[in-house]
Design a protein around this motif. Sequence first.
Motif, PDB file in Angstrom:
ATOM      1  N   ILE A  11       0.837  -1.206   0.000  1.00 18.22           N
ATOM      2  CA  ILE A  11       0.000   0.000   0.000  1.00 18.22           C
ATOM      3  C   ILE A  11       0.870   1.254   0.000  1.00 18.22           C
ATOM      4  O   ILE A  11       0.606   2.217  -0.733  1.00 18.22           O
ATOM      5  CB  ILE A  11      -0.964  -0.007   1.197  1.00 18.22           C
ATOM      6  N   THR A  12       1.913   1.250   0.799  1.00 20.75           N
ATOM      7  CA  THR A  12       2.846   2.372   0.794  1.00 20.75           C
ATOM      8  C   THR A  12       3.456   2.544  -0.594  1.00 20.75           C
ATOM      9  O   THR A  12       3.566   3.670  -1.112  1.00 20.75           O
ATOM     10  CB  THR A  12       3.956   2.140   1.833  1.00 20.75           C
ATOM     11  N   LYS A  17       3.871   5.439  -5.895  1.00 18.07           N
ATOM     12  CA  LYS A  17       4.016   5.331  -7.350  1.00 18.07           C
ATOM     13  C   LYS A  17       2.770   5.770  -8.103  1.00 18.07           C
ATOM     14  O   LYS A  17       2.778   5.807  -9.347  1.00 18.07           O
ATOM     15  CB  LYS A  17       4.368   3.887  -7.734  1.00 18.07           C
ATOM     16  N   GLY A  18       1.688   6.099  -7.386  1.00 11.77           N
ATOM     17  CA  GLY A  18       0.461   6.510  -8.052  1.00 11.77           C
ATOM     18  C   GLY A  18      -0.239   5.377  -8.765  1.00 11.77           C
ATOM     19  O   GLY A  18      -0.932   5.591  -9.770  1.00 11.77           O
ATOM     20  N   GLU A  19      -0.097   4.157  -8.230  1.00 11.20           N
ATOM     21  CA  GLU A  19      -0.713   2.981  -8.844  1.00 11.20           C
ATOM     22  C   GLU A  19      -1.907   2.514  -8.025  1.00 11.20           C
ATOM     23  O   GLU A  19      -2.205   3.052  -6.960  1.00 11.20           O
ATOM     24  CB  GLU A  19       0.326   1.865  -8.999  1.00 11.20           C
ATOM     25  N   GLU A  20      -2.584   1.483  -8.530  1.00  6.44           N
ATOM     26  CA  GLU A  20      -3.758   0.928  -7.862  1.00  6.44           C
ATOM     27  C   GLU A  20      -3.469  -0.492  -7.409  1.00  6.44           C
ATOM     28  O   GLU A  20      -2.571  -1.164  -7.924  1.00  6.44           O
ATOM     29  CB  GLU A  20      -4.967   0.960  -8.803  1.00  6.44           C
ATOM     30  N   PHE A  21      -4.252  -0.941  -6.447  1.00  6.25           N
ATOM     31  CA  PHE A  21      -4.025  -2.261  -5.896  1.00  6.25           C
ATOM     32  C   PHE A  21      -4.519  -3.373  -6.808  1.00  6.25           C
ATOM     33  O   PHE A  21      -3.961  -4.463  -6.816  1.00  6.25           O
ATOM     34  CB  PHE A  21      -4.694  -2.389  -4.519  1.00  6.25           C
ATOM     35  N   TYR A  22      -5.552  -3.117  -7.603  1.00  6.56           N
ATOM     36  CA  TYR A  22      -6.117  -4.195  -8.427  1.00  6.56           C
ATOM     37  C   TYR A  22      -5.049  -4.802  -9.330  1.00  6.56           C
ATOM     38  O   TYR A  22      -4.911  -6.022  -9.408  1.00  6.56           O
ATOM     39  CB  TYR A  22      -7.290  -3.685  -9.259  1.00  6.56           C
ATOM     40  N   ARG A  69      -9.441   3.157   0.681  1.00 11.01           N
ATOM     41  CA  ARG A  69      -9.966   3.500  -0.638  1.00 11.01           C
ATOM     42  C   ARG A  69      -9.797   2.355  -1.631  1.00 11.01           C
ATOM     43  O   ARG A  69     -10.687   2.104  -2.461  1.00 11.01           O
ATOM     44  CB  ARG A  69      -9.287   4.777  -1.154  1.00 11.01           C
ATOM     45  N   GLU A  70      -8.695   1.632  -1.536  1.00  8.81           N
ATOM     46  CA  GLU A  70      -8.478   0.498  -2.430  1.00  8.81           C
ATOM     47  C   GLU A  70      -9.437  -0.654  -2.097  1.00  8.81           C
ATOM     48  O   GLU A  70      -9.933  -1.334  -3.001  1.00  8.81           O
ATOM     49  CB  GLU A  70      -7.026   0.027  -2.346  1.00  8.81           C
ATOM     50  N   ILE A  71      -9.697  -0.867  -0.816  1.00  2.77           N
ATOM     51  CA  ILE A  71     -10.647  -1.913  -0.430  1.00  2.77           C
ATOM     52  C   ILE A  71     -12.054  -1.559  -0.900  1.00  2.77           C
ATOM     53  O   ILE A  71     -12.788  -2.413  -1.418  1.00  2.77           O
ATOM     54  CB  ILE A  71     -10.604  -2.145   1.094  1.00  2.77           C
TER      55      ILE A  71
END
Length: 312
Positions: A11-12, A17-22, A69-71
Amino acid sequence: MIIVDAHCDTITAIMEKGEEFYKNTGHIDLVRLKKYDGFVQFFAAFISPAHAKMGALRRAADIIDKLYREIEANKDDILLCGNYNEVISAAERGKVAAVLTIEGGDALEGSLSALRMLYKLGVRALTLTWNYRNQIADGVADACTGGGLTPFGKEVIAEMNGLGMLVDVSHLSEAGFWDVLNISTAPIIASHSNAKKICNHRRNLTDEQLLALKKNGGVTGINLCPDFVLSDGKASIEHVIKHIEHIISLTGEDTLGLGADYDGIDTTPEGLEGVQCINSLLNELLKLNYSETLVSKIAGQNFLRVIKNVLK
């Protein structure tokens, strides 16, 4: 087989890096985790030295907000879990179970009320220090002073025991480790630490520490950082297994789990380039005639036992 990985910095990393978890360019994303039948991932909010002296609590809040927010964006596939029953429920529903942790007690900024509020936000484990001294204790980089837990640190352990949080001694000085063992009324974890007997790195645990962890009922998670696996040369699955073999021969079947440190390390051992490779490690153990029961314990059952015993 439920897999538990007790430490990642994903998550950090994706926040920076401005990326998403998916789906992302790191070691862990939801696309890869979804390929497992049951996966419990500890997500650390890492308080780096750049944030440790000023704004540590805000930094923790920023990372926790990113996880939330990612969850929310992937709520059909991942669930924030605070105890054993929630973890098992997530697995039964085909969802990744996310456990929120903080790496670096600097986030408390010397306040037990901050600890209690972080618990209410879902934090269920705290790595007491990173490598350096904070208000709780000395880290491994400051071990030359012989310092352990501070008076505030002792209060933190008692409060965590009362709340039902996992005390994590990875990165902690050896004096601090022994202080925690003497104070904690609950099993502890070393979420991502290896065997110093195999690789003499300050981040790894001595045989005496591993035996004490066994007596305490705790678990250490095998770390895939090459520097902690092999003193020189290129690390591979075989070198990781040497740590597993040593710890099991020393402490038995119940003290070992996984703590990959994915997205917190620059390189990985050959053959373990991301979370998609965890099965490669487990399958290699099966090929070496490790029993399915033992491999299941390493994969997740040992950490699940501690989760069940400690988290409320």
